[in-house]
Motif scaffolding. Structure first.
Motif, mmCIF file in Angstrom:
data_model
loop_
_atom_site.group_PDB
_atom_site.id
_atom_site.type_symbol
_atom_site.label_atom_id
_atom_site.label_comp_id
_atom_site.label_asym_id
_atom_site.label_seq_id
_atom_site.Cartn_x
_atom_site.Cartn_y
_atom_site.Cartn_z
ATOM 1 N N GLY A 1 44.518 46.882 39.787
ATOM 2 C CA GLY A 1 45.914 47.059 39.383
ATOM 3 C C GLY A 1 46.144 46.482 38.004
ATOM 4 N N ASP A 2 47.360 46.574 37.551
ATOM 5 C CA ASP A 2 47.704 46.156 36.191
ATOM 6 C C ASP A 2 48.468 44.837 36.186
ATOM 7 O OD1 ASP A 2 46.582 48.469 35.240
ATOM 8 O OD2 ASP A 2 48.497 49.530 35.033
ATOM 9 N N SER A 3 48.285 44.097 35.087
ATOM 10 C CA SER A 3 49.143 42.945 34.845
ATOM 11 C C SER A 3 50.532 43.437 34.399
ATOM 12 C CB SER A 3 48.537 42.064 33.748
ATOM 13 O OG SER A 3 48.610 42.739 32.499
ATOM 14 N N TRP A 4 51.489 42.502 34.409
ATOM 15 C CA TRP A 4 52.849 42.886 34.036
ATOM 16 C C TRP A 4 52.894 43.492 32.634
ATOM 17 C CZ3 TRP A 4 56.539 41.499 30.366
ATOM 18 C CH2 TRP A 4 57.825 42.023 30.602
ATOM 19 N N LYS A 5 52.231 42.844 31.668
ATOM 20 C CA LYS A 5 52.252 43.377 30.296
ATOM 21 C C LYS A 5 51.688 44.795 30.243
ATOM 22 C CE LYS A 5 52.528 40.086 26.626
ATOM 23 N NZ LYS A 5 51.853 39.555 25.419
ATOM 24 N N LYS A 6 50.665 45.052 30.994
ATOM 25 C CA LYS A 6 50.084 46.394 30.954
ATOM 26 C C LYS A 6 51.075 47.421 31.508
ATOM 27 C CE LYS A 6 45.975 49.115 31.436
ATOM 28 N NZ LYS A 6 44.537 49.189 31.712
ATOM 29 N N THR A 7 51.820 47.034 32.537
ATOM 30 C CA THR A 7 52.810 47.975 33.077
ATOM 31 C C THR A 7 53.921 48.256 32.078
ATOM 32 O OG1 THR A 7 54.248 46.295 34.109
ATOM 33 C CG2 THR A 7 52.407 47.132 35.435
ATOM 34 N N ASN B 1 45.928 36.228 37.333
ATOM 35 C CA ASN B 1 47.096 36.250 36.442
ATOM 36 C C ASN B 1 46.627 36.308 34.994
ATOM 37 O OD1 ASN B 1 49.473 35.754 35.039
ATOM 38 N ND2 ASN B 1 49.800 33.708 35.894
ATOM 39 N N PRO B 2 46.051 37.437 34.584
ATOM 40 C CA PRO B 2 45.411 37.491 33.264
ATOM 41 C C PRO B 2 46.373 37.307 32.094
ATOM 42 C CG PRO B 2 45.387 39.658 34.340
ATOM 43 C CD PRO B 2 45.839 38.673 35.373
ATOM 44 N N ASP B 3 47.583 37.840 32.186
ATOM 45 C CA ASP B 3 48.531 37.639 31.071
ATOM 46 C C ASP B 3 48.834 36.151 30.893
ATOM 47 O OD1 ASP B 3 48.715 40.414 30.901
ATOM 48 O OD2 ASP B 3 50.745 40.507 31.765
ATOM 49 N N GLY B 4 49.000 35.447 32.015
ATOM 50 C CA GLY B 4 49.279 34.012 31.935
ATOM 51 C C GLY B 4 48.134 33.249 31.296
ATOM 52 N N PRO C 1 45.628 23.642 25.515
ATOM 53 C CA PRO C 1 46.117 24.827 26.231
ATOM 54 C C PRO C 1 47.583 24.700 26.628
ATOM 55 C CG PRO C 1 43.948 24.220 27.019
ATOM 56 C CD PRO C 1 44.382 23.118 26.087
ATOM 57 N N LEU C 2 48.289 25.815 26.567
ATOM 58 C CA LEU C 2 49.694 25.843 26.958
ATOM 59 C C LEU C 2 49.800 25.859 28.484
ATOM 60 C CD1 LEU C 2 51.089 28.407 24.339
ATOM 61 C CD2 LEU C 2 50.886 25.904 24.177
ATOM 62 N N LEU C 3 50.937 25.343 28.972
ATOM 63 C CA LEU C 3 51.066 25.104 30.411
ATOM 64 C C LEU C 3 51.793 26.239 31.133
ATOM 65 C CD1 LEU C 3 51.657 21.240 30.426
ATOM 66 C CD2 LEU C 3 49.585 22.485 31.076
ATOM 67 N N GLN C 4 51.424 27.477 30.805
ATOM 68 C CA GLN C 4 51.977 28.632 31.511
ATOM 69 C C GLN C 4 51.455 28.664 32.942
ATOM 70 O OE1 GLN C 4 53.991 31.159 30.029
ATOM 71 N NE2 GLN C 4 54.225 32.156 32.022
ATOM 72 N N ARG C 5 52.363 28.626 33.913
ATOM 73 C CA ARG C 5 51.999 28.704 35.335
ATOM 74 C C ARG C 5 52.138 30.136 35.860
ATOM 75 N NH1 ARG C 5 52.741 25.746 40.482
ATOM 76 N NH2 ARG C 5 53.975 26.944 41.957
ATOM 77 N N LYS C 6 53.226 30.777 35.470
ATOM 78 C CA LYS C 6 53.654 32.031 36.084
ATOM 79 C C LYS C 6 53.037 33.235 35.347
ATOM 80 C CE LYS C 6 57.992 30.574 35.423
ATOM 81 N NZ LYS C 6 59.476 30.622 35.482
ATOM 82 N N ASN C 7 53.362 34.444 35.791
ATOM 83 C CA ASN C 7 53.019 35.590 34.964
ATOM 84 C C ASN C 7 53.994 35.608 33.773
ATOM 85 O OD1 ASN C 7 55.412 36.806 35.831
ATOM 86 N ND2 ASN C 7 54.443 38.633 36.674
ATOM 87 N N VAL C 8 54.005 36.655 32.980
ATOM 88 C CA VAL C 8 54.827 36.615 31.765
ATOM 89 C C VAL C 8 55.978 37.619 31.827
ATOM 90 C CG1 VAL C 8 52.898 35.724 30.408
ATOM 91 C CG2 VAL C 8 53.374 38.195 30.408
ATOM 92 N N ALA D 1 58.759 31.723 30.382
ATOM 93 C CA ALA D 1 59.385 32.674 31.299
ATOM 94 C C ALA D 1 58.313 33.272 32.213
ATOM 95 C CB ALA D 1 60.079 33.781 30.514
ATOM 96 N N GLY D 2 58.768 33.806 33.353
ATOM 97 C CA GLY D 2 57.836 34.489 34.239
ATOM 98 C C GLY D 2 58.187 34.288 35.694
#
Ligand SMILES: [Zn+2]
Length: 348
Positions: free
Chosen positions: A44-50, A132-135, A146-153, A165-166
């Motif tokens: 499937g696709d990541s959010w950014k790809k969709t 969660n590749p975008d994250g 490294p930045l502390l992104q937990r969620k998707n984007v 955000a995410g």
């Protein structure tokens, strides 16, 4: 595989951790080098790809000594399945590395190590190294810190002052999802509705395809002949979480789930907690509750890493992977894979 010439985008960051691109290169290289052992899937696709903003395919590998019917996208394969799922929370950077090493261990040991050879002869070993590749792209965008992104984007609910955000993909499942209370900028924002995110759709789609439903109603136990084990890797806390996570009511298979958890704990030293005892917080909408609750497959969260010390927290120095984490996790993963044949019965 180490002979592949690396080029941009960067394949590692922060002393050696692999970027999403690094994992993709690795997955492709492993599949190309071992066509008798590996099937590589785009699930499937990541959010950014969709959104047409770049992004990624979400990749899954199935590793086994391939015979006809193995690693097919159905629930009727003959070999029990062990699934390792990592880096759904992007900043939990050790987790993808454990998946990376597990993949290498399996493909490099076939025919050389009797225990691993036996596993590949008798199990399907599925791995989703980067859920969660975008994250992970956000995390790795600052390689020195490294930045502390937990969620998707997914920022469709609005931008956040934090910059992060995410949607929390481990609160977004379709099982006992709870609506948001803190707003879209909280670290555990569960999304606008259950299963709203493409990353959630991808993992639920894979797992619902490869595991038959052996579980009845939510308060009924799984069938005794259920096969399979699912582990999702997180950081940190040095513990193992077993269902339920969404409620303080005991899961119908609680005793068996804790018993298998304790077997894995013998290797890692991580105590086992469930929502009805000891952990202190609930996790509605988690991947593990969804899989156990809908398919009956015993499903565990490993919180890798201590709270204090030189290898603590979300961003341990890279040498901690080799010195501390992999030696603990490797035998636990081997055990979990063996247990997948009959997880509600006890292995010695
Ligand atoms: Zn996590």
């Amino acid at each position: 595989m180490s002979s592949v010439a690396y080029s941009s985008p960067a394949l590692t960051y922060y002393g050696g951790y692999h970027t999403t691109a690094g994992h993709e290169q690795h997955n492709a290289a492993v599949a190309a080098a071992h066509p008798d052992l590996v099937k590589l899937y785009d699930i499937g696709d990541s959010w950014k790809k969709t959104q047409g903003q770049g992004g990624h395919d979400i990749q899954a590998l199935c590793i086994t000594k391939l015979t006809p019917g193995d690693c097919a996208l159905n629930s009727t394969g003959k070999k029990p399945k062990f699934v390792l799922h990592a880096q759904i929370h992007a900043r939990e950077i050790v987790t993808g590395e454990i998946a990376y090493r597990w993949i290498d261990l399996l493909v490099s040991s076939y025919g050389a190590d009797p225990e691993i050879t036996a596993l590949l002869d008798s199990r399907e070993l599925w791995v989703v190294p980067i859920a969660n590749p975008d994250g992970v792209d956000v995390v790795a965008s600052n390689p020195a810190r490294p930045l502390l992104q937990r969620k998707n984007v997914d920022d469709s609910a609005g931008e956040c002052l934090s910059g992060y955000a995410g949607v929390d993909l481990n609160r977004n499942s379709s099982f006992h999802w709870d609506p948001d209370e803190g707003g879209p900028c909280t670290e555990m924002y569960p999304g606008a509705k259950a299963g709203s995110e493409p990353e959630t759709v991808a993992i639920q789609g894979l797992l619902a395809t490869i595991f038959p439903d052996t579980k009845g109603a939510v308060d009924e136990p799984a069938a005794p002949f259920t096969s399979g084990v699912f582990l999702t890797l997180h950081s940190y806390g040095n513990d193992i979480l077993a269902p339920w996570g969404y409620t303080r009511t005991a899961a119908p298979d609680r005793a068996a789930l804790v018993a298998l958890g304790n077997k894995m704990s013998a290797f890692t030293g991580y105590p086992v907690f469930t929502g009805d005892g000891g952990i202190g917080y609930l996790t509605p909408g988690s991947t593990t509750d969804w899989l156990y609750g809908t398919r009956g497959v015993p499903s565990y969260t490993f919180e890798i890493g201590p709270r204090t010390g030189g290898c603590a927290g979300f961003l341990p120095p890279y040498p901690c992977v080799s010195s501390t984490f992999w030696p603990l996790l490797k035998p636990a993963l081997v055990y979990a894979a063996r247990a997948a044949a009959a997880p509600y019965r006890q292995l010695p």
